[in-house]
Write an enzyme that holds these catalytic residues in place. Sequence first.
Site, PDB file in Angstrom:
ATOM      1  N   ASP A   1       0.864  -1.178   0.000  1.00 21.32           N
ATOM      2  CA  ASP A   1       0.000   0.000   0.000  1.00 21.32           C
ATOM      3  C   ASP A   1       0.907   1.236   0.000  1.00 21.32           C
ATOM      4  OD1 ASP A   1      -1.687   2.110   0.692  1.00 21.32           O
ATOM      5  OD2 ASP A   1      -2.927   0.860   2.023  1.00 21.32           O
ATOM      6  N   HIS A   2       0.865   1.955  -1.090  1.00 18.57           N
ATOM      7  CA  HIS A   2       1.809   3.080  -1.238  1.00 18.57           C
ATOM      8  C   HIS A   2       1.491   4.243  -0.289  1.00 18.57           C
ATOM      9  CE1 HIS A   2       5.118   5.000  -2.960  1.00 18.57           C
ATOM     10  NE2 HIS A   2       4.761   5.124  -4.216  1.00 18.57           N
TER      11      HIS A   2
END
Length: 439
Positions: free
Chosen positions: A411-412
Site C-alpha cells: 500500500d503506497h
Amino acid sequence: MAMQKFILPDIGNHKDIPVIEILVNEGDTVEKDQSLLTLESDKATMEIPAPFAGVVRNIQVKLEQKINQGDLICDIETSADAAPAAAPAAKVETSAPTPVVAVAPAVAAAAPAASAPLASAASEKPVNAPSSGAKYHASPSVRAYARQLGVELQHVIGTGPKGRIQTSDIETYIKAVMQGDKPAPKAPAVSATGFGIPPVPVIDFAPFGETEQIELSRIKKISGKHLSACWLNIPHVTQFDEADITELEDFRASLKARAEKAGVKMTPLPFVMKAVVQALKEFPHFNASLSPDGGSLVLKKYFNLGVAVDTPNGLVVPVVRNVDQKGLFELARELGELSQRARDGKLSPTDMSGGCFSISSLGGIGGTQFTPIVNAPEVAILGLSKAKITPVWNGTSFEPRLMLPFSVSYDHRVIDGAQGVRFSTRLSQLLRDLREMLI
Ligand code: CAO
C-alpha cells in the site's frame, strides 16, 4: 386538412434495419420531431421523428419488419396551415429531421469507425445521448422517459428482445417501488472530481457464438467483493525480486527424512514464512494496518501470516498464528492441516482472521512473476513464483543457482518505494542465507 405520406428519410448507409419499437398508434396526435419508431441496426439505435405535426394514420410498418430508406412508414393528417409544401426530403439535410442515434455500447467500443457519423449526429442532440444507463439496452425515447421519471436503467429488468428495456418495464419498476416491492434507489456516490468508477460494457455474446452461464461459487462471490474493495481502495505498487535459495534447498533436502518421519511435507513455504517474520520485525510498517481515518498506523506486535490456498471453490486465506514462535516442522504441519481443511470447506471464520501479512504461493504450479493484491486491512503481501535453476555470474564464471522469483505488493500510502525495495532486498538476503536470521 391534408394527408401527407411519411417516407423513411436517409438514415446513413444502413439497409434492412429492423423496427424494434413503434411508439405511436393510429389516431395519435403527434408534434413535429416526436419519435414515431425506433430502428436498430447492429451498430446503432435510431429514433425516427415525425417530420411535421398531425394525426397518425395508416401505419404501414410492423415490429421486427426490416425497412429501408424510401419505405412508407405512415400517413400523417395535417391541418392545412401546418402541412409542408412537399413531402419530406428523403435525404437528410442538416435542417431536416435527423434520426437521433444512440450507439449500442458493445458496438461503440468494437467499431468506432463504422458508427462515427451516426454517433456525431447523436452528439449534436445531447438530449437523447446515452447517459449513465448507456450499458443498458434501451432506445433514446425510453432513456428520456426514464430520465424524466428519475429512474436509473440499471435497476430495471428489460423484457424486450435481447433484454431491451421498454417503456412498460420502467412502469413496472416504478409500480414495484411504489408498492414497496423494491427499495427506492439511492443517489449514486460521485467522487469530488465528478469521476465515478466507469462501468464495464454489458455485451450480448450470442452473436459471437454459443455460451453457457454458470453461477460463481459462494466463496468466489465473497472473495470477489473483498478483492475488488482491496484493489479499488489501495494504491498498489509491486516490487519484483528474486532470491538465491540454493542453500535453503540443500537444507530442505537434508530435512526430508526427518520431515517424513514426523509426518509432514516440508516445502519451501515454512522457510519463507520464517524469513518473512524476520523481515517484518526489521520493517514494522509492513506488519501494520492503516487506521480507518487514514491518519495513523496500527503497528502489530504479533506475527500472524495469512496463506492463500487454492481450493476447488475458490481462494481462501487461512491464518497461521504466531509464526515467530514456531519451528519449521510445526509450521509445515499447520500449513498441511489448514490447507486440507480449506480444500474440504471446513475452515471457520476464526481460522481466517487476525492476519498481519499474507503470502500467495504459486510456486508449486509455475509462473515467473505476478502482482498479488494486498489483503486489506493488511498493507503488504508476498507472491512466490516457481524457483528454477538459473546461470548466475559469480565474478569469474556462471554458476547454476536455484533462484526463487518473488514479488511484494504494498500500500503506497503506508510504504514508500525505497522502503518497498529495502524490504524485498532484505527478504532475498534472508532466504539466500538463513543464518542471517540469527544476527
Ligand atoms: N518453487 C518451486 N517449487 C515449489 C515452490 C516454489 N516456489 N513452492 C512449492 N514448490 C513445490 C513443493 O516443494 C512441492 O513439491 P514436492 O511435492 O516435490 O515437494 C510442490 O511444489 C507442491 O507444493 P504445494 O503447493 O503443495 O505446497 P506449498 O507449501 O508450496 O503451498 C499452498 C501450500 C496451500 C499455499 C498451495 O498448495 C496453494 O494452494 N497455492 C495456491 C495459492 C493461490 O492460489 N494463490 C493465488 C492467490 S491470488 O489469486
